[in-house]
Structure formats: structure tokens, C-alpha cells
Design an enzyme around this catalytic site. Structure first.
Site, PDB file in Angstrom:
ATOM      1  N   GLY A   1      41.801  32.733  39.742  1.00 36.16           N
ATOM      2  CA  GLY A   1      40.884  31.595  39.640  1.00 36.16           C
ATOM      3  C   GLY A   1      41.574  30.256  39.713  1.00 36.16           C
ATOM      4  O   GLY A   1      40.968  29.260  40.113  1.00 36.16           O
TER       5      GLY A   1
ATOM      6  N   GLU B   1      42.058  29.607  43.335  1.00 32.10           N
ATOM      7  CA  GLU B   1      40.724  29.316  43.876  1.00 32.10           C
ATOM      8  C   GLU B   1      40.262  27.909  43.502  1.00 32.10           C
ATOM      9  O   GLU B   1      39.665  27.201  44.321  1.00 32.10           O
ATOM     10  CB  GLU B   1      39.735  30.370  43.369  1.00 32.10           C
ATOM     11  CG  GLU B   1      39.986  31.740  43.986  1.00 32.10           C
ATOM     12  CD  GLU B   1      39.254  32.864  43.290  1.00 32.10           C
ATOM     13  OE1 GLU B   1      38.552  33.625  43.975  1.00 32.10           O
ATOM     14  OE2 GLU B   1      39.377  32.994  42.059  1.00 32.10           O
TER      15      GLU B   1
ATOM     16  N   ALA C   1      41.258  33.766  35.914  1.00 27.80           N
ATOM     17  CA  ALA C   1      40.135  33.995  35.024  1.00 27.80           C
ATOM     18  C   ALA C   1      40.643  34.732  33.786  1.00 27.80           C
ATOM     19  O   ALA C   1      41.679  35.398  33.823  1.00 27.80           O
ATOM     20  CB  ALA C   1      39.057  34.804  35.730  1.00 27.80           C
TER      21      ALA C   1
ATOM     22  N   GLU D   1      44.004  39.742  42.271  1.00 29.60           N
ATOM     23  CA  GLU D   1      42.841  40.485  41.785  1.00 29.60           C
ATOM     24  C   GLU D   1      42.828  41.957  42.180  1.00 29.60           C
ATOM     25  O   GLU D   1      42.378  42.812  41.409  1.00 29.60           O
ATOM     26  CB  GLU D   1      41.548  39.804  42.279  1.00 29.60           C
ATOM     27  CG  GLU D   1      41.229  38.483  41.605  1.00 29.60           C
ATOM     28  CD  GLU D   1      41.847  37.287  42.296  1.00 29.60           C
ATOM     29  OE1 GLU D   1      41.451  36.160  41.975  1.00 29.60           O
ATOM     30  OE2 GLU D   1      42.723  37.488  43.162  1.00 29.60           O
TER      31      GLU D   1
END
Length: 260
Positions: free
Chosen positions: A111, A114, A66, A134
Site C-alpha cells: 500500500g 501504491e 497495509a 502481496e
């Protein structure tokens, strides 16, 4: 349909979707996730698309995570909204009727990992790197990583990767089952396309229903899962593809499926 940060090409029923922010290592900001959602909507409604490939622009990164710059100023409400936005798009990717292959050409972090886990399976370049970093930023994975990664690699490996935030290389990702195949970077798209063409040559309805049965069964007990399998198995016998596939077998010729 045109996008700023997403590119796509459709060729013989196979769509290649590219996250294209190479200067930001294809990091996912809200704008990019919105665009990805719009692209998914187009795929959902296009029955001519048989297989989906997702990859990253450039040679360094699939999706590096992200966009931390965008996240750094978010308050709790904004952070939750951002997470739900991405979770919704990734779940729609997971539940696309078509098989989705991740072609991981570089960094798949946060992300990006993911997003890869929301795909049906993953091929990686030998230069790819994976991780859920993270916790090193003071947050949890927020785009489905705490749920999908342990389901892909098993609870132990999933917890280790998330708790440590450590990055692993493509060979280690292959060893723990995060990716199906590792190939030299220059051969990645050729190898992914080869598999996509094999899938696209099969009975489209049967492939799509197989995906639905697998996804449904993973999230329920085995008895419920096989009951659903019986329903989709029976449904196949109402299709032209079933008649063509079995007749071709009897006649010892190659089947020509129409996706009906």
C-alpha cells in the site's frame, strides 16, 4: 482538524501530510485510511494550498504497506470493502487539483508503493525500499497497484515487481522511473520542499489545469487529450494569473501570481 495517525503542517501554501504510525512502520489500517481521506477532503476545499507533500513518520518507513494484522482476519466482503476504501482515497489524492509529491523516506511496500504511485511524482531517500509483496501473502495488490504501477514504470517492470513480490532499492527505483530523484535521507525533505516552492511560485490555476490535462490525457486517446488541452489553454486567458505572468515577462520582472 486533529487526527490520531495523520499529522499535517501548512506553510506558505505548501501542506506536508505525514502518515504517523512509526511503531507499525506507518502501515495503513482502516482508521488511518479514513483519516487520510478526511485530510484529503480538507485539502480539496482549501484553495490556499498550492502543493501537497506526503511522507512517513520516523526514519524507517514511508508506508510499509497495509496493516497485515488488521487484514489477516478479514472475510471476502471485508477485504473488498477495505480495498475499495483505500482505492477511493488514493484516487482522490491522484485527482487533487494541487500537485502531490511523495517524499519517500524509507519502506514503500504494498500500500505504500501504491500510495506513492497515486502522487504526481516521487523523491526518495537513498535508504528507501520499494515493492509490491502481496503475492507472497496470497493476495493481489488491492489499493490500485495493478493499475498505477505499470502506468508509472511500464508494463514489463510493473508485472515483474508484482509477480515476483521482490523489493528494490532507491537506485533501482530511479533507474526504472519509479522515482524522479534520490538524495541522502537527511536531505530528502529539504529537496522536496525546494521543488514544492518552485511549483508554488508559478501560476496556480495554470499548474492545476496542467495536472488535470495530463491526468485526463493519460486515460484517453491523444486526439481527445489535446482537445481537452485546448480547452484548458483557452481558459487560462480568462485569469488574472495569465495577465500578470505575460505582463511581467514583457516588463522583465518577476511575476506575482494570486491564483486567480
Amino acid at each position: 482538524m486533529e487526527f490520531k495517525n495523520i499529522q499535517y503542517v501548512i506553510d506558505n501554501g505548501i501542506i506536508t501530510v505525514t502518515i504517523n504510525r512509526p511503531k507499525a512502520l506507518n502501515a495503513l489500517n482502516p482508521e488511518t485510511i479514513h483519516e487520510l481521506g478526511q485530510c484529503v477532503g480538507m485539502i480539496e476545499s482549501n484553495t490556499d494550498i498550492k502543493v501537497v507533500i506526503i511522507t512517513g513518520g520516523g526514519t524507517k518507513s514511508f508506508v510499509a504497506g497495509a496493516d497485515i494484522v488488521a487484514m489477516s482476519t478479514m472475510n471476502p466482503i471485508e477485504g473488498r470493502t477495505f480495498g475499495i476504501l483505500a482505492q477511493d482515497v488514493f484516487t482522490r489524492i491522484e485527482n487533487l487539483p494541487q500537485p502531490v509529491i511523495a517524499a519517500i523516506n524509507g519502506y514503500a511496500l504494498g500500500g505504500g508503493c501504491e500510495l506513492a504511485c497515486a502522487c504526481d511524482f516521487r523523491y526518495a531517500a537513498d535508504t528507501a525500499k520499494f515493492g509490491q509483496p502481496e503475492v507472497g501473502l496470497g493476495v493481489t495488490p488491492g489499493f490500485g497497484g495493478t493499475q498505477r504501477l505499470p502506468r508509472v514504470v511500464g508494463r514489463g517492470y510493473g508485472k515483474e515487481l508484482i509477480y515476483t513480490g521482490q523489493m528494490i532499492d532507491a537506485q533501482e527505483a530511479y533507474r526504472i522511473g519509479l522515482v524522479n530523484k534520490v538524495v541522502p535521507q537527511e536531505q530528502l525533505m529539504e529537496e522536496v520542499m525546494k521543488t514544492a516552492k518552485v511549483i508554488a511560485s508559478k501560476g496556480t490555476v495554470a499548474v492545476n489545469l496542467s495536472k488535470a490535462a495530463i491526468n485526463r490525457g493519460i486515460n484517453c486517446d491523444v486526439i481527445t487529450g489535446i482537445a481537452y488541452e485546448a480547452e484548458v489553454f483557452g481558459l487560462c486567458f480568462a485569469t488574472e494569473d495569465q495577465k500578470e505572468g505575460m505582463q511581467a515577462f514583457v516588463e522583465k520582472r518577476k511575476a506575482v501570481f494570486k491564483g486567480k
